[in-house]
Motif scaffolding. Structure first.
Motif, PDB file in Angstrom:
ATOM      1  N   ARG B 412       6.560 -17.169 -53.251  1.00  0.00           N
ATOM      2  CA  ARG B 412       6.597 -15.776 -52.797  1.00  0.00           C
ATOM      3  C   ARG B 412       6.434 -14.853 -54.104  1.00  0.00           C
ATOM      4  O   ARG B 412       6.566 -15.446 -55.453  1.00  0.00           O
ATOM      5  N   ASP B 413       5.639 -13.854 -53.949  1.00  0.00           N
ATOM      6  CA  ASP B 413       5.333 -13.082 -54.985  1.00  0.00           C
ATOM      7  C   ASP B 413       6.356 -12.592 -55.809  1.00  0.00           C
ATOM      8  O   ASP B 413       7.425 -12.292 -55.592  1.00  0.00           O
ATOM      9  N   ARG B 453       5.794 -11.529 -49.534  1.00  0.00           N
ATOM     10  CA  ARG B 453       5.942 -10.358 -50.344  1.00  0.00           C
ATOM     11  C   ARG B 453       7.468 -10.109 -50.300  1.00  0.00           C
ATOM     12  O   ARG B 453       7.999  -9.071 -51.072  1.00  0.00           O
TER      13      ARG B 453
END
Lengths: 159, 524, 272
Positions: B412-413, B453
């Protein structure tokens, strides 16, 4: 070295060449006549890149003994345009992104032409069968099949 | 046309672009459909000669004697070329960027290292005459034991394939015999895991099988230059390689190419150009050297085989807590581009998943097999295949849906990758969601709502304490066999002990640091 | 040296030219001999051809069929009277290969080719070859067993009895690529039925040995029985007997042994 004289019709034009014994038609077309549209891919009958029409019938030029076409008619991709206008198959191949590296394209176009010449409205299965002797390593065949069907429908619209 | 999912990638692209996102015709399409696109072999040159090579019939042998006297007298033969005729008969492709040592001759001299290695080139008036002369070349081989397995090749006492690399492994930065990745403490992670799964994966070499075979035509031009029509995928790379091998300035050559009848990575090795140019230099005539189909399939370089061991620790809830990978890239007898493949392979670990403890050792190994080369994502594809098979097996092991299992573990970011870079622009979760949707594969609501995100970073952004390797040879624990595992027990060898710790990685002295994807040295 | 091409009007002269020259090969459709020349086979120095029309004749009017050695697979496919052979003819190559490849040449095609010959073997064909004093007939099985020594032989035709019914002859080619691909294995079966029982069963296999072979144990399992589940199982179980398949790029010998019984079962039970 003994050479054999050979005359035949090449894309509607009479040609005469001298061939060495055992020369195949692909070499005769490319090296002696200068028609570079049929390609060498395997020399074994496995890829179809060298496909041409002999008296309208699909043949592999790399496996054809050149002297057996004496007096016959040989048609290659170089002969299927009508003057400056593309053949419907050529147009359809361009529109449907049916060529990527382009090396198999001359052979596949001739196989497709052999099909449409005798069966102008083929089914999808018949198109698959007709190009089954031609290997394309780039496109995955789908755009090619679609292009042949599109060319057939253009022919239908014209008829 | 590609579908851009605006619901997922809302800010990824300006919709007002003129070309991007819209269909456009290829500029070479008209040439392709009319058969007028010019490939290297579509040139008819006056007085062209044909070059064929004599290939080794052994995988590994000393060359006691090469007798070409009868072949030289054969009808139509213009020139016989031997290794001693090649100005610089030792090269490695990536030497152009100062990577690796010269290890491969254009024509074998003292020894052959794979079946099909070129030994003698024959330039004749016709292909048939070249074939007839090939049958008249007498080669006296002293067969040597061959090593065809990557792990066997690394065992002490294994036959030395390529004397440039006596341990049968490519040496990075003059010191390291493999690529290493360490992130966290993988042994502790494995010890703490609810389940441990170790698997062995083996990929075969894959031939590119381009419809146009490898080849080139070289012809003397005016001013002492040579025109070279070639199937190469890498025109200037091939040009410089030829300049090096033939020991002339690169402006000696005018390379013409770009229209390639299928490459897929199999036409970067500059296999034919040095010999066709040398043939043209020695005869003063145009020389054509084209692979036959059998040559292409048998001796053209394939995608290299890989053997991969993956040992994963996974928790009952599906989180992967440790991943330990040992991989062997089979380079064949020479380096070509496999050294780079191993770098890419290591750089790809542990796949697109956030795993707190990762350990990877990737070897580029020499064997007496056909040298491998580039092919579409080489170094990555086989590793991905292994990792994704492993992911399915792990999901099965913990009783999770394989799609949900991937969403749970995906980057994930803001996460820290094992290479100590922050993960950005992640999209695996969204890809899995869309794949599930298209396949009508049911996934649970909270996995449908997951996003690349959200919930990244934080504790997932930390670089965990990472112990230094201890260099006393450690006994590998006996490997866990599972129902998935069909590998013969005999092939399970402990990994070779790692090399002693270097004082510091040495900075490359060749000024090639800008090639960071090869050297990984940009952040020195 | 270039290759010498010699074309004769009569098969007798062609046969004499073939037998007097070790470097001579008969050139039919070109799919074998030109292929060898293209790959640099210098053992071929002379190409012999014959223009005799008998070589391209098909006689399918009576109960015994004769097919000239130079008949192409495309011609077989155009012949309504040979519909039982259409599956076998269609399984060979693509359209161009079928326009060129011949029945006679197929007798010489090594594994993984030679599918049509599997059908001929199941049909108990006779191979008519040109001898010094005219033609003589050789049973196909004998011909195949001595094929290595037959390169100088001129094949004139093949002949066989038509199967009694459409259902009595079956053919199946297993390939990885469809519709065109080299055979993993090829199977053909001739199952004449007399008062409900199989009499004179012949099962032929391709790619299960260096040449096409008969599955004699499977034939024995069928002989004198009705084609029921138990009989089919017995034949399928026996299919592997006497086989020695090799490894090649299409499949391993192990795999071929594993699947031959499966596909024989499907062939016999009429499954697709």
């Amino acid at each position: 070295m003994a050479k054999t004289a050979l005359q035949f019709r090449h894309n509607g034009r009479d040609v005469a060449i001298f061939v060495d014994g055992g020369t195949n038609l692909l070499v005769a077309l490319r090296e002696l006549i200068g028609d570079m549209t049929p390609k060498f891919g395997c020399g074994q009958g496995g890829c179809g890149a060298c496909s041409v029409l002999i008296d309208g019938e699909l043949h592999l030029s790399c496996l054809t003994l050149a002297e057996t076409v004496a007096g016959r008619s040989v048609e290659t991709l170089d002969g299927i345009k009508d003057g400056p206008s593309l053949h419907p198959l050529q147009r359809a191949f361009a529109d449907n992104f049916a060529a990527q590296c382009g090396y198999c394209t001359p052979g596949i176009l001739m196989a497709a032409k052999a099909l449409l010449d005798r069966n102008p409205q083929p089914s999808r299965a018949e198109v698959v069968e007709a190009i089954s002797g031609n290997i394309c390593r780039c496109t995955g065949y789908e755009p090619i099949i679609n292009a042949v069907l599109a060319a057939a429908s253009v022919g239908r619209a014209r008829a | 046309m590609l579908e851009l999912r605006k619901d997922i990638f809302a800010d990824e692209r300006d919709d007002n672009l003129k070309e991007i996102g819209k269909g456009t015709q290829r500029q070479d399409m008209l040439g392709h459909v009319t058969g007028t696109s010019t490939y290297f072999d579509d040139h008819k040159l006056q007085g062209m000669l044909h070059l064929k090579v004599v290939r080794s019939t052994h995988a590994h042998a000393r060359l006691r004697r090469i007798d070409t006297s009868e072949a030289e007298r054969a009808a139509g033969v213009r020139r016989i070329i031997r290794g001693s005729d090649v100005p610089r008969n030792l090269n490695t492709l990536l030497s152009l960027i100062n990577f690796g040592k010269d290890d491969e001759p254009s024509l074998a001299v003292d020894k052959v290292r794979y079946k099909g290695e070129p030994i003698v080139a024959i330039v004749a008036d016709s292909p048939r005459e070249a074939y007839e002369a090939i049958a008249k070349v007498r080669i006296d081989y002293e067969p040597l034991s061959a090593v065809l397995d990557v792990e066997d090749a690394l065992k002490p006492g294994a036959p030395v394939v390529n004397e440039t690399y006596p341990k049968n492994a490519f040496i990075y930065h003059d010191i390291y015999d493999h690529q290493k990745l360490r992130f966290g403490d993988v042994e502790r992670g494995l010890a703490a895991a609810d389940h441990v799964l170790e698997q062995r994966y083996q990929m075969s070499p894959i031939e590119h099988a381009p419809t146009e075979t490898n080849g080139s035509i070289a012809a003397p031009d005016t001013n002492g230059r040579y025109i070279v029509y070639t199937s190469t995928q890498a025109l200037f790379f091939s040009l410089d390689t030829c300049a090096k091998i033939l020991d002339v300035p690169s402006n000696t050559f005018h390379f013409i190419g770009g229209t390639v009848g299928g490459g897929f990575g199999g036409k970067v090795d500059t296999l034919t150009e040095p010999l066709s140019i040398l043939g043209a230099m020695l005869t003063g005539r145009p020389v054509r050297y084209v692979f036959g189909r059998e040559e292409e399939m048998q001796y053209g370089p394939p995608r290299g085989a890989e053997r991969i061991y993956i040992k994963d620790g996974v928790m009952r809830d599906g989180r992967i807590v440790a991943r330990k990978i040992r991989a062997y890239f089979d380079s064949g007898a020479y380096t070509r581009l496999s050294s780079y493949a191993a770098v890419k392979c290591a750089a790809h670990l542990p796949g697109p998943y956030t795993i707190p403890n990762v350990y990877g050792d990737v070897y580029c190994v020499f064997t007496n097999r056909t040298p491998a080369t580039a092919m579409r994502g080489f170094g990555v594809t086989a590793m991905d295949f292994a990792i994704e098979c492993q992911m399915d097996k792990l999901a099965h092991l913990v009783g999770m849906d394989p799609m949900e299992f991937r969403i749970l573990n995906a980057y994930r970011d803001g996460d820290m990758k094992a290479h100590r870079r922050e993960a950005k622009n992640c999209a695996l979760i969204e890809c899995v969601q869309v794949a599930a949707e298209k396949a009508k594969w049911p996934i649970r609501e909270d996995f449908k709502r997951a996003s690349s995100r959200k919930e990244g970073g934080g504790s997932r952004a930390a670089i965990p304490p990472t112990p230094r390797d201890s260099y006393a040879p450690v006994a590998t624990p006996s490997q866990q066999r599972t129902t998935y595992d069909r590998a013969p027990a005999a092939s399970r060898e402990p990994p070779p002990p790692p090399p002693p710790p270097p004082p510091r990685p040495q900075a490359p002295s060749h000024g090639a640091a800008r090639f960071s994807s090869v050297f990984g040295t940009r952040r020195r | 040296m270039a290759v010498t091409v010699r074309t004769f009007a009569s098969t007798g002269e062609a046969a004499a030219a073939l037998s007097s020259d070790r470097g001579a090969r008969y050139f039919g459709g070109g799919t074998l001999v030109m292929r060898a020349l293209n790959e640099g086979d210098i053992s071929i120095s002379t190409i012999v051809r014959a223009s005799d029309h008998a070589l391209t004749r098909i006689d399918a009017t009576g109960s015994r069929v004769t097919i000239g050695a130079g008949v192409t697979f495309a011609r077989i496919l155009a012949e309504c009277g040979l519909s039982f052979l259409h599956a076998a003819a269609r399984s060979i190559g693509g359209p161009a290969v079928r326009n060129m490849g011949t029945v006679g040449g197929n007798l010489f095609a090594a594994t993984p080719y030679g599918d049509f010959t599997v059908a001929l073997l199941a049909l108990d064909a006779m191979v008519s070859v040109q001898g010094g004093l005219g033609s003589r007939d050789v049973p196909i099985e004998e011909f195949l067993q001595t094929r290595e020594r037959q390169t100088g032989t001129l094949v004139l035709a093949v002949s066989f009895q038509k199967p009694a019914s459409a259902d009595a002859f079956r053919y199946r080619k297993i390939a990885r690529i469809k519709p065109k691909g080299g055979a993993v294995i090829t199977l053909a079966a001739h199952l004449p039925v007399s008062s409900g029982r199989i009499v004179g069963a012949r099962i032929a296999l391709g790619s299960m040995a260096p040449t096409q072979i008969r599955a004699r144990a499977a034939e024995r399992a069928l002989e004198g029985r009705t084609l029921d589940g138990a009989t089919i199982s017995a034949a399928a179980a026996a299919a592997i007997e006497g086989t020695s398949p090799a490894d090649n790029a299409l499949a391993s010998g192990w795999y071929r042994r594993e699947i031959v019984g499966v596909h024989l079962r499907r062939l016999l039970s009429g499954q697709e």
